[in-house]
Enzyme design. Structure first.
Site, PDB file in Angstrom:
ATOM      1  NE  ARG A 163      -4.279  -1.755   1.492  1.00 46.49           N
ATOM      2  CZ  ARG A 163      -4.447  -2.812   2.280  1.00 46.49           C
ATOM      3  NH1 ARG A 163      -3.723  -2.941   3.365  1.00 46.49           N
ATOM      4  NH2 ARG A 163      -5.342  -3.705   1.977  1.00 46.49           N
ATOM      5  CE  LYS A 174       0.822  14.104 -15.450  1.00 49.50           C
ATOM      6  NZ  LYS A 174       0.646  14.592 -16.825  1.00 49.50           N
ATOM      7  CD  GLU A 213       9.285  16.365 -22.972  1.00 51.65           C
ATOM      8  OE1 GLU A 213       8.676  17.392 -22.635  1.00 51.65           O
ATOM      9  OE2 GLU A 213       8.713  15.338 -23.399  1.00 51.65           O
ATOM     10  CE  LYS A 233       6.829  17.377 -14.572  1.00 52.75           C
ATOM     11  NZ  LYS A 233       6.905  16.144 -15.324  1.00 52.75           N
ATOM     12  CD  GLU A 237      -2.132  16.858 -17.057  1.00 52.14           C
ATOM     13  OE1 GLU A 237      -1.007  16.441 -16.775  1.00 52.14           O
ATOM     14  OE2 GLU A 237      -2.758  16.532 -18.060  1.00 52.14           O
ATOM     15  NE  ARG A 267       2.035  17.212 -13.814  1.00 48.27           N
ATOM     16  CZ  ARG A 267       2.564  16.375 -12.944  1.00 48.27           C
ATOM     17  NH1 ARG A 267       2.148  16.384 -11.694  1.00 48.27           N
ATOM     18  NH2 ARG A 267       3.508  15.517 -13.310  1.00 48.27           N
ATOM     19  CG  ASN A 325      -0.085  17.598 -21.519  1.00 42.78           C
ATOM     20  OD1 ASN A 325       0.825  16.842 -21.178  1.00 42.78           O
ATOM     21  ND2 ASN A 325      -1.245  17.636 -20.890  1.00 42.78           N
ATOM     22  CG  HIS A 333       3.279  16.271 -24.789  1.00 40.63           C
ATOM     23  ND1 HIS A 333       4.152  17.337 -24.821  1.00 40.63           N
ATOM     24  CD2 HIS A 333       3.886  15.316 -24.026  1.00 40.63           C
ATOM     25  CE1 HIS A 333       5.230  17.036 -24.097  1.00 40.63           C
ATOM     26  NE2 HIS A 333       5.091  15.823 -23.615  1.00 40.63           N
ATOM     27  CG  HIS A 383      -0.101  10.694 -27.593  1.00 39.51           C
ATOM     28  ND1 HIS A 383      -1.209  10.009 -28.025  1.00 39.51           N
ATOM     29  CD2 HIS A 383       0.401   9.988 -26.564  1.00 39.51           C
ATOM     30  CE1 HIS A 383      -1.388   8.943 -27.266  1.00 39.51           C
ATOM     31  NE2 HIS A 383      -0.427   8.904 -26.382  1.00 39.51           N
ATOM     32  CG  HIS A 410       7.834  11.299 -25.256  1.00 37.06           C
ATOM     33  ND1 HIS A 410       6.460  11.326 -25.445  1.00 37.06           N
ATOM     34  CD2 HIS A 410       8.110  12.283 -24.361  1.00 37.06           C
ATOM     35  CE1 HIS A 410       5.940  12.277 -24.681  1.00 37.06           C
ATOM     36  NE2 HIS A 410       6.918  12.863 -24.013  1.00 37.06           N
TER      37      HIS A 410
HETATM   38  P1  NAD Z   1      14.026   5.046 -21.470  1.00 34.64           P
HETATM   39  O1  NAD Z   1      13.844   4.954 -20.019  1.00 34.64           O
HETATM   40  O2  NAD Z   1      13.530   3.918 -22.306  1.00 34.64           O
HETATM   41  O3  NAD Z   1      15.570   5.284 -21.792  1.00 34.64           O
HETATM   42  C1  NAD Z   1      15.976   5.380 -23.130  1.00 34.64           C
HETATM   43  C2  NAD Z   1      17.108   4.394 -23.435  1.00 34.64           C
HETATM   44  O4  NAD Z   1      18.299   4.897 -22.880  1.00 34.64           O
HETATM   45  C3  NAD Z   1      16.906   2.995 -22.856  1.00 34.64           C
HETATM   46  O5  NAD Z   1      17.385   2.067 -23.786  1.00 34.64           O
HETATM   47  C4  NAD Z   1      17.797   3.008 -21.623  1.00 34.64           C
HETATM   48  O6  NAD Z   1      18.269   1.722 -21.295  1.00 34.64           O
HETATM   49  C5  NAD Z   1      18.922   3.892 -22.073  1.00 34.64           C
HETATM   50  N1  NAD Z   1      19.623   4.625 -21.026  1.00 34.64           N
HETATM   51  C6  NAD Z   1      19.103   5.240 -19.949  1.00 34.64           C
HETATM   52  N2  NAD Z   1      20.051   5.929 -19.311  1.00 34.64           N
HETATM   53  C7  NAD Z   1      21.199   5.738 -19.981  1.00 34.64           C
HETATM   54  C8  NAD Z   1      22.524   6.220 -19.829  1.00 34.64           C
HETATM   55  N3  NAD Z   1      22.853   7.091 -18.864  1.00 34.64           N
HETATM   56  N4  NAD Z   1      23.463   5.809 -20.702  1.00 34.64           N
HETATM   57  C9  NAD Z   1      23.136   4.973 -21.729  1.00 34.64           C
HETATM   58  N5  NAD Z   1      21.904   4.509 -21.956  1.00 34.64           N
HETATM   59  C10 NAD Z   1      20.940   4.894 -21.083  1.00 34.64           C
HETATM   60  O7  NAD Z   1      13.355   6.362 -22.075  1.00 34.64           O
HETATM   61  P2  NAD Z   1      13.238   7.886 -21.597  1.00 34.64           P
HETATM   62  O8  NAD Z   1      13.274   8.675 -22.827  1.00 34.64           O
HETATM   63  O9  NAD Z   1      14.163   8.207 -20.497  1.00 34.64           O
HETATM   64  O10 NAD Z   1      11.776   7.928 -20.982  1.00 34.64           O
HETATM   65  C11 NAD Z   1      10.629   7.666 -21.769  1.00 34.64           C
HETATM   66  C12 NAD Z   1       9.501   7.274 -20.858  1.00 34.64           C
HETATM   67  O11 NAD Z   1       9.251   8.343 -19.962  1.00 34.64           O
HETATM   68  C13 NAD Z   1       8.212   6.995 -21.598  1.00 34.64           C
HETATM   69  O12 NAD Z   1       7.653   5.808 -21.105  1.00 34.64           O
HETATM   70  C14 NAD Z   1       7.318   8.185 -21.228  1.00 34.64           C
HETATM   71  O13 NAD Z   1       5.949   7.842 -21.188  1.00 34.64           O
HETATM   72  C15 NAD Z   1       7.836   8.511 -19.855  1.00 34.64           C
HETATM   73  N6  NAD Z   1       7.588   9.880 -19.438  1.00 34.64           N
HETATM   74  C16 NAD Z   1       7.044  10.067 -18.208  1.00 34.64           C
HETATM   75  C17 NAD Z   1       6.823  11.341 -17.737  1.00 34.64           C
HETATM   76  C18 NAD Z   1       6.285  11.536 -16.346  1.00 34.64           C
HETATM   77  O14 NAD Z   1       5.938  12.677 -16.003  1.00 34.64           O
HETATM   78  N7  NAD Z   1       6.225  10.499 -15.540  1.00 34.64           N
HETATM   79  C19 NAD Z   1       7.152  12.453 -18.521  1.00 34.64           C
HETATM   80  C20 NAD Z   1       7.718  12.239 -19.779  1.00 34.64           C
HETATM   81  C21 NAD Z   1       7.936  10.940 -20.228  1.00 34.64           C
HETATM   82  N1  GLY Z   2       5.195  15.325 -18.521  1.00 39.64           N
HETATM   83  C1  GLY Z   2       4.001  16.022 -18.202  1.00 39.64           C
HETATM   84  C2  GLY Z   2       3.707  16.085 -16.736  1.00 39.64           C
HETATM   85  O1  GLY Z   2       4.464  15.628 -15.923  1.00 39.64           O
HETATM   86  O2  GLY Z   2       2.674  16.588 -16.386  1.00 39.64           O
END
Ligand code: NAD
Ligand code: GLY
Length: 376
Positions: free
Chosen positions: A129, A151, A193, A235, A245, A249, A253, A256, A260, A274
């Site tokens: 939990r 998020k 971003e 942020k 949001e 917030r 987007n 996006h 998207h 992305h």
């Molecule tokens: P990811 O986590 O898949 O990382 C991208 C690639 O880089 C992967 O292959 C990973 O293994 C590699 N990697 C990571 N760090 C590394 C490093 N220091 N050196 C070498 N390789 C490395 O992708 P991302 O772009 O970091 O994140 C995308 C995700 O984030 C999506 O799922 C998206 O929906 C999510 N997201 C969430 C929020 C939120 O507010 N929670 C906001 C934006 C995006």
């Molecule tokens: N990446 C958008 C948010 O965190 O609201």
């Protein structure tokens, strides 16, 4: 700006009452992690969750740093890639954590990009939990966006991020040194971003990026730290005002809705990352704003010019061999979780740093902008 900056980490505070926390940004933070992590621990035990790529590069350093301070460490290595944000991997992760006998006072540490951060945060929010978690983001995207704001979630066959929670970490440790091992395409994707914060409401920061953005990408430590700091502060301010949001917030987007739809058409595959979708989407959002007479066309041109100058795609035509249609992209937009009362949500601009939510957008104008963008 030039040369490495190895001074004390920069601290950005996220003010959310009793869920407030700090983001620390600096070089070599993984090696000095224990001093920031230890005071937050209940039980002196953490489980690090990471992916196979990051494990090879940065896991041992974090494990050793924590063990040197007599913190018990277990590690779980998951497959890399978006596919890991799934019910199957969530179930497996929860099973492994329970087998390790995590307790309410244990802490999870998410070491990786947005995929690991989103999944680990969600697991932390539901296991027993809810237990504490700490983000150690290792991609630029994760350092400026996904690790901040709480998020968390996974994808389902129905779409991305449709199952999840708002669950804040206790600390974010952004070690800028981890970006040195990140591929250029991933780095650029995160840069979209960074630019987004300038475009939303920080025009001076966007101007700074026009001059210094390339240094952020090329690895100048001071420029990176500054850009990540400004992004996190932006942020933190927005999340502090609207955690769930219901208003401001949603400005995060920007780009996006278009992005998207482009990502969805590519099946959320490596064809379009992305941040690449966001970069093209921000160009489209400014083009739409200019078409509607809301924003000076020179501002739309500036957005396109800057993103292209650092090497980001600014047109869907950058994807080789794909045929786009405006109808299909609009269809994807209609299935987006930002649709409200049947209306597709857009963020538009009156200029650089002057974004807002329009009450209504004429879809024929959106179609015109899409058709112009996909015309060969
Ligand atoms: P990811 O986590 O898949 O990382 C991208 C690639 O880089 C992967 O292959 C990973 O293994 C590699 N990697 C990571 N760090 C590394 C490093 N220091 N050196 C070498 N390789 C490395 O992708 P991302 O772009 O970091 O994140 C995308 C995700 O984030 C999506 O799922 C998206 O929906 C999510 N997201 C969430 C929020 C939120 O507010 N929670 C906001 C934006 C995006
Ligand atoms: N990446 C958008 C948010 O965190 O609201």
């Amino acid at each position: 700006m030039s040369g490495p900056d190895r001074s004390a980490p920069e601290r950005v505070h996220v003010e959310l009452g009793n869920r407030s926390y700090d983001i620390l940004i600096g070089h070599n933070l993984i090696n000095t992690a224990a001093q920031y992590v230890a005071p937050l621990l209940g039980r002196r035990h953490v489980v690090i969750v990471t992916d196979a790529n990051v494990a090879k590069l940065h896991l041992e350093a974090l494990e050793q740093a924590l063990k040197r301070a007599d913190i018990g460490v277990d590690s779980i290595i998951l497959p890399a890639g978006e596919g890991t944000k799934s019910f199957q991997e969530l179930e497996r992760l929860c099973g492994l954590l329970l087998d390790m006998k995590v307790e309410r006072t244990s802490t999870l540490v998410a070491l990786g990009g947005g995929v690991i951060g989103d999944l680990t945060g969600f697991a932390a929010s539901i296991i027993l939990r809810g237990i504490n978690f700490i983000q150690v983001p290792t991609t630029l995207l994760a350092q400026v966006d996904s690790s901040v704001g709480g998020k968390t979630g996974i994808n389902t066959p129905q779409g991305k991020n449709l199952v999840g929670s708002f669950y804040q970490p206790r600390l974010v440790l952004s070690d800028t040194g981890t970006l040195d091992t990140l591929g250029r395409r991933e780095l650029l994707s995160g840069y979209a971003e960074v630019a987004k914060y300038g475009l939303i409401d920080e025009p001076d920061f966007f101007s700074w990026l026009e001059t210094n953005g390339i240094d952020v990408i090329e690895g100048d430590e001071s420029a990176r730290r500054y850009a990540i700091g400004v992004s996190c502060r932006a942020k933190a301010r927005i999340v502090g005002a609207d955690e769930r949001e219901s208003g401001a917030r949603a400005l995060l987007n920007l780009g996006h809705t278009f992005g998207h739809a482009l990502e969805a058409e590519c099946g959320f595959s490596d064809e379009m990352l992305h941040g690449e979708g966001v970069a093209i989407g921000m160009v489209m959002a400014f083009d739409l704003s200019a078409t509607l007479g809301l924003c000076p066309p020179e501002d739309a041109a500036r957005v396109q010019r800057h993103l292209a100058s650092v090497g980001l795609p600014t047109s869907p035509l950058s994807v080789q061999g794909r045929i786009w249609t405006a109808e299909r992209l609009i269809e994807h937009m209609g299935r987006d979780k930002k649709v409200k009362d049947g209306r597709i949500g857009f963020v538009l601009a009156r200029g650089i740093g002057q974004t807002f939510h329009p009450a209504h957008v004429d879809l024929s104008q959106v179609t015109a902008v899409l058709n112009a963008a996909i015309a060969a």
